[in-house]
Design a protein around this motif. Structure first.
Motif, PDB file in Angstrom:
ATOM      1  N   LEU A 499      24.868   0.937 -26.413  1.00 40.37           N
ATOM      2  CA  LEU A 499      23.931   0.869 -27.539  1.00 40.37           C
ATOM      3  C   LEU A 499      23.396  -0.547 -27.719  1.00 40.37           C
ATOM      4  N   GLY A 500      24.260  -1.562 -27.487  1.00 45.57           N
ATOM      5  CA  GLY A 500      23.793  -2.932 -27.600  1.00 45.57           C
ATOM      6  C   GLY A 500      22.738  -3.258 -26.557  1.00 45.57           C
ATOM      7  N   ASP A 501      22.968  -2.825 -25.308  1.00 42.14           N
ATOM      8  CA  ASP A 501      21.978  -3.061 -24.259  1.00 42.14           C
ATOM      9  C   ASP A 501      20.669  -2.354 -24.567  1.00 42.14           C
ATOM     10  N   TRP A 502      20.778  -1.078 -24.985  1.00 40.64           N
ATOM     11  CA  TRP A 502      19.555  -0.314 -25.268  1.00 40.64           C
ATOM     12  C   TRP A 502      18.767  -0.926 -26.435  1.00 40.64           C
ATOM     13  N   ARG A 503      19.473  -1.330 -27.460  1.00 42.07           N
ATOM     14  CA  ARG A 503      18.791  -1.904 -28.620  1.00 42.07           C
ATOM     15  C   ARG A 503      18.024  -3.161 -28.222  1.00 42.07           C
ATOM     16  N   ALA A 504      18.675  -4.065 -27.453  1.00 43.56           N
ATOM     17  CA  ALA A 504      17.994  -5.301 -27.065  1.00 43.56           C
ATOM     18  C   ALA A 504      16.745  -5.008 -26.254  1.00 43.56           C
ATOM     19  N   GLU A 505      16.853  -4.052 -25.327  1.00 44.23           N
ATOM     20  CA  GLU A 505      15.706  -3.749 -24.474  1.00 44.23           C
ATOM     21  C   GLU A 505      14.578  -3.082 -25.255  1.00 44.23           C
ATOM     22  N   VAL A 506      14.895  -2.086 -26.072  1.00 44.40           N
ATOM     23  CA  VAL A 506      13.858  -1.333 -26.780  1.00 44.40           C
ATOM     24  C   VAL A 506      13.154  -2.201 -27.813  1.00 44.40           C
ATOM     25  N   ILE A 507      13.909  -2.922 -28.616  1.00 46.93           N
ATOM     26  CA  ILE A 507      13.287  -3.756 -29.648  1.00 46.93           C
ATOM     27  C   ILE A 507      12.400  -4.813 -29.005  1.00 46.93           C
ATOM     28  N   ALA A 508      12.882  -5.387 -27.865  1.00 43.56           N
ATOM     29  CA  ALA A 508      12.075  -6.409 -27.192  1.00 43.56           C
ATOM     30  C   ALA A 508      10.768  -5.817 -26.667  1.00 43.56           C
ATOM     31  N   ARG A 509      10.822  -4.671 -26.025  1.00 43.17           N
ATOM     32  CA  ARG A 509       9.600  -4.060 -25.485  1.00 43.17           C
ATOM     33  C   ARG A 509       8.635  -3.667 -26.577  1.00 43.17           C
ATOM     34  N   LEU A 510       9.157  -3.103 -27.685  1.00 41.62           N
ATOM     35  CA  LEU A 510       8.268  -2.726 -28.791  1.00 41.62           C
ATOM     36  C   LEU A 510       7.629  -3.960 -29.416  1.00 41.62           C
ATOM     37  N   GLY A 511       8.418  -5.014 -29.559  1.00 43.54           N
ATOM     38  CA  GLY A 511       7.866  -6.239 -30.131  1.00 43.54           C
ATOM     39  C   GLY A 511       6.773  -6.829 -29.266  1.00 43.54           C
ATOM     40  N   GLN A 512       6.952  -6.827 -27.926  1.00 44.60           N
ATOM     41  CA  GLN A 512       5.927  -7.330 -27.030  1.00 44.60           C
ATOM     42  C   GLN A 512       4.647  -6.514 -27.130  1.00 44.60           C
ATOM     43  N   ALA A 513       4.767  -5.234 -27.447  1.00 43.91           N
ATOM     44  CA  ALA A 513       3.578  -4.384 -27.578  1.00 43.91           C
ATOM     45  C   ALA A 513       3.002  -4.406 -28.983  1.00 43.91           C
ATOM     46  N   GLY A 514       3.578  -5.188 -29.897  1.00 46.89           N
ATOM     47  CA  GLY A 514       3.075  -5.272 -31.261  1.00 46.89           C
ATOM     48  C   GLY A 514       3.440  -4.079 -32.113  1.00 46.89           C
ATOM     49  N   ILE A 515       4.505  -3.427 -31.791  1.00 43.47           N
ATOM     50  CA  ILE A 515       4.946  -2.255 -32.553  1.00 43.47           C
ATOM     51  C   ILE A 515       6.207  -2.628 -33.310  1.00 43.47           C
ATOM     52  N   ASP A 516       6.241  -2.278 -34.581  1.00 45.27           N
ATOM     53  CA  ASP A 516       7.396  -2.575 -35.421  1.00 45.27           C
ATOM     54  C   ASP A 516       8.529  -1.608 -35.056  1.00 45.27           C
ATOM     55  N   GLY A 517       9.617  -2.134 -34.513  1.00 49.76           N
ATOM     56  CA  GLY A 517      10.722  -1.283 -34.087  1.00 49.76           C
ATOM     57  C   GLY A 517      11.940  -1.429 -34.979  1.00 49.76           C
ATOM     58  N   VAL A 548       5.680   5.655 -26.054  1.00 52.68           N
ATOM     59  CA  VAL A 548       5.262   5.150 -27.361  1.00 52.68           C
ATOM     60  C   VAL A 548       4.282   3.994 -27.189  1.00 52.68           C
ATOM     61  N   ILE A 549       4.596   3.092 -26.244  1.00 52.68           N
ATOM     62  CA  ILE A 549       3.758   1.905 -26.055  1.00 52.68           C
ATOM     63  C   ILE A 549       2.407   2.275 -25.451  1.00 52.68           C
ATOM     64  N   LYS A 550       2.410   3.143 -24.452  1.00 50.93           N
ATOM     65  CA  LYS A 550       1.182   3.405 -23.683  1.00 50.93           C
ATOM     66  C   LYS A 550       0.293   4.464 -24.304  1.00 50.93           C
ATOM     67  N   HIS A 551       0.863   5.492 -24.938  1.00 50.57           N
ATOM     68  CA  HIS A 551       0.065   6.666 -25.288  1.00 50.57           C
ATOM     69  C   HIS A 551       0.007   6.989 -26.776  1.00 50.57           C
ATOM     70  N   SER A 552       0.951   6.486 -27.575  1.00 53.80           N
ATOM     71  CA  SER A 552       1.038   7.000 -28.951  1.00 53.80           C
ATOM     72  C   SER A 552       0.047   6.381 -29.907  1.00 53.80           C
ATOM     73  N   GLY A 553      -0.305   5.077 -29.682  1.00 50.11           N
ATOM     74  CA  GLY A 553      -1.127   4.370 -30.665  1.00 50.11           C
ATOM     75  C   GLY A 553      -0.395   4.146 -31.960  1.00 50.11           C
ATOM     76  N   ALA A 554       0.931   4.077 -31.920  1.00 49.48           N
ATOM     77  CA  ALA A 554       1.749   3.949 -33.128  1.00 49.48           C
ATOM     78  C   ALA A 554       1.845   2.485 -33.547  1.00 49.48           C
ATOM     79  N   SER A 555       2.125   2.297 -34.827  1.00 50.87           N
ATOM     80  CA  SER A 555       2.355   0.955 -35.362  1.00 50.87           C
ATOM     81  C   SER A 555       3.839   0.710 -35.625  1.00 50.87           C
ATOM     82  N   SER A 556       4.621   1.764 -35.659  1.00 57.81           N
ATOM     83  CA  SER A 556       6.057   1.616 -35.869  1.00 57.81           C
ATOM     84  C   SER A 556       6.795   2.694 -35.098  1.00 57.81           C
ATOM     85  N   CYS A 557       8.025   2.383 -34.757  1.00 54.83           N
ATOM     86  CA  CYS A 557       8.866   3.320 -34.005  1.00 54.83           C
ATOM     87  C   CYS A 557      10.305   3.077 -34.419  1.00 54.83           C
TER      88      CYS A 557
END
Length: 632
Positions: A499-517, A548-557
């Motif tokens: 869970l620690g590895d997944w959290r670091a990776e997901v939050i980082a990728r969402l942040g780079q895409a400008g999505i609030d994670g 989520v990053i490529k297709h959703s057009g979301a602002s938060s996840c």
């Protein structure tokens, strides 16, 4: 079928004889209550005399010669050759002590076959067809209301037109014409009597016959399937045949003439005797070839002789065959008891066969007019009840035998399985030891080669490439390679670390895409994931994040992880545009939603996608935890 046998065996248990005694006591009590019914109605008017005259009209034929008779009047004794309609007339006065407000009724215990009732010239009741084929009401007591508007204090004329058959054309004198004594009283006085007689003559025989029909069909199928237990098939045929004998209790209007119905009933007796004799012999493990051949021929001869007898000698021929068939059943019973006298079943079969013999003696006494009608009804009920008890006992015995056979089969199969398993275990231990050693060594070699060779080259590309796209692709390939290497090692991964590895990776990728994670998961979980489950779950989560990053057009996840019912559940939810049919068609089918679902399926889990245009997307992943690697 085995389940039904087991259920009946458990229900019966060791209480079979006790139930038999209780049933006999119940029959005896019913007999006593029915015999004493006359003493409990002191105000009932009993009419036991009448005048008779033949006639088929709608009114009493006053112009015909009238003959005084005593009631009950049995045509088999008073007019054995008469067939058709006979009028009975009696005159009565209404008892002054009848309860006011309580309807006055007429109770007729027995009429055969049908009747019409007229009071002071007014038709009150008709039991059905009065012309051939006549409605059969021989076993059905009648309760008829006498309207107070037609009653007079004195001189009431009660006319009854009875349609019946001659004794000569009937298989039994009980089915010849006749009329019992008449009872006149209030509804409250005579309703209990009507109810008791209906229960004894109609309801109880119907219930027992229905039970015999169901049990007989079951036993016949059971014996037909198990040919070595042919006595069950013969007993089933016996029960079905006896149930068909009582079909006249259910169907009163038969579209056949009286002689045809009597022929069918008496012919059925030959079949019943055939089944009874064969059951008794086969149950005693006796098989006589000449008996097997003669019994079917006897049934055919019985039918032919009844056809040849016609309406004039039908009763005489039927009585002859009754004696012959009864003698055969008695002989088979004696042989059965002699062959099984040292078995436990003999202690049960002896009293049961004795009860059947007693019923047969009563029936013969009735045919000669030496037994009361009430005793005849009890005897008619005794035989099917005995058959039901014998059937339950047979089912119990068959259940015990089947249980023992199954136990022996299971023990034999268990021994074979144990021997086979021992051989396979010895061989498998040798094979697995070598395979595990080779596999583990090969995994480590492949992981080392990937890490040292391919990993070093990808890392060089990441740091030396001038192209941002090439550097990004190399970095992604490097991460995928590291994930594969981790899976090849085969070591379980603590769920808290994953869970620690997944959290670091997901939050980082969402942040780079400008999505609030946001990430919500419990901490310090003791459970572990297998290496394979960790790799596949990581790839599913990466694919969900990429969508989520490529297709959703979301602002938060938001990503939520929980442990529920022994499963690891991961939910990824965004507030984007949702998945439309057009967008779903453009997703990479090799690494898209279908790939996520296939990976979850490989883990014995599931991946559900909930989405709609304008409502965002929710991806729910459920993965069973590997309890074998979960610390205690």
């Amino acid at each position: 079928m085995q389940g039904l046998i087991f259920l009946l065996r458990r229900l019966l248990g060791g209480r079979f004889c006790q139930s038999f005694r209780q049933l006999l006591c119940g029959l005896g009590l019913a007999l006593v209550l029915a015999a004493l019914h006359g003493t409990s109605h002191a105000q009932v008017l009993r009419i036991d005399t009448a005048v008779t005259a033949p006639g088929t009209g709608k009114q009493f034929p006053a112009a015909e010669t009238q003959v005084a008779v005593d009631l009950p009047d049995e045509w088999a004794r008073s007019r054995p050759g008469f067939e058709g309609s006979l009028w009975y007339r009696t005159q009565f006065a209404v008892p002054p002590d009848l309860a006011e407000g309580d309807p006055v009724v007429l109770h007729i215990e027995h009429v055969c076959s049908n009747l019409e009732v007229t009071l002071n010239g007014h038709l009150l009741h008709s039991g059905g067809r009065m012309n051939p084929p006549i409605t059969n009401n021989c076993n059905h007591p009648q309760l008829i209301t006498l309207p107070t508007t037609l009653l007079k204090a004195e001189g009431n004329l009660l006319d009854l037109r009875v349609a019946g058959h001659a004794k000569a054309g009937s298989g039994s004198r009980q089915r010849a014409g006749g009329l019992s004594a008449l009872n006149i009283g209030t509804l409250s006085q005579l309703t209990p009597l009507q109810a008791r007689q209906t229960a004894l003559q109609v309801t109880a025989p119907q219930a027992v016959s229905a039970t015999l029909l169901l049990m007989g069909g079951f036993m016949f199928v059971l014996g037909f399937i198990n040919r070595r237990e042919s006595h069950l098939a013969y007993f089933g045929a016996l029960c079905v045949g006896w149930a068909l004998m009582n079909l006249r209790l259910w169907v009163r209007d038969v579209p056949l003439g009286h002689l045809a119905v009597e022929f069918l009933v008496c012919s059925l007796l030959g079949f019943i005797a055939w089944a009874a004799v064969q059951f008794l012999l086969r149950y005693a493990a006796v098989r006589i070839s000449w008996v097997d051949r003669l019994l079917p021929l006897q049934s055919a001869l019985l039918a032919l002789s009844l056809l040849a007898a016609g309406s004039v000698h039908f009763n005489s021929v039927a009585n002859f065959w009754y004696a012959v068939l009864a003698a055969q059943v008695v002989a088979a019973s004696v042989l059965h008891l002699r062959r099984r006298r040292h078995t436990r079943s003999a202690w049960l079969m002896a009293p049961l066969l004795g009860g059947v013999g007693l019923a047969g003696l009563i029936e013969f006494a009735v045919q000669w007019g030496r037994a009361p009608a009430l005793l005849a009804h009890v005897a008619e009920l005794l035989v099917p009840v005995v058959l039901v008890l014998v059937g339950l006992r047979l089912v119990q015995q068959h259940g015990h035998a089947l249980h023992h056979a199954e136990q022996g089969k299971l023990q034999l199969e268990q021994r074979v399985r144990e021997a086979t398993a021992e051989i396979e275990r010895n061989f498998r231990q040798l094979s697995e030891l070598k395979v595990e050693q080779v596999t583990e060594r090969e995994r480590k070699r492949i992981a080392a080669d990937l890490h040292d060779d391919l990993g070093a080259k990808l890392l060089t590309i990441v740091h030396t490439s001038d192209s941002e796209r090439i550097s990004t692709l190399a970095r992604e390939a490097l991460e995928e390679m590291r994930l594969s290497v981790r899976g090849l090692t085969g070591k379980p991964v603590r769920l808290a670390d994953a869970l620690g590895d997944w959290r670091a990776e997901v939050i980082a990728r969402l942040g780079q895409a400008g999505i609030d994670g946001t990430w919500d998961a419990p901490e310090d979980l003791p459970q572990t994931l297998s290496a394979r489950a960790y790799v596949q779950t990581t790839r599913i989560l990466r694919e969900a994040t990429s969508n989520v990053i490529k297709h959703s057009g979301a602002s938060s996840c938001s990503v939520t992880a929980v442990i529920a019912d022994g499963d690891f559940q991961l939910t990824v939810q965004d507030n984007g545009d949702g998945i439309s049919d057009q967008i779903d068609g453009r997703l990479d089918r090799g690494h898209g939603l279908a790939s996520m679902k296939n990976r979850a399926k490989q883990l014995q889990g599931q991946c559900l996608v909930e989405s709609g245009p304008g409502y965002g997307t929710v991806i729910r992943l459920t993965v069973p935890l590997d309890r074998a690697t979960t610390p205690s």
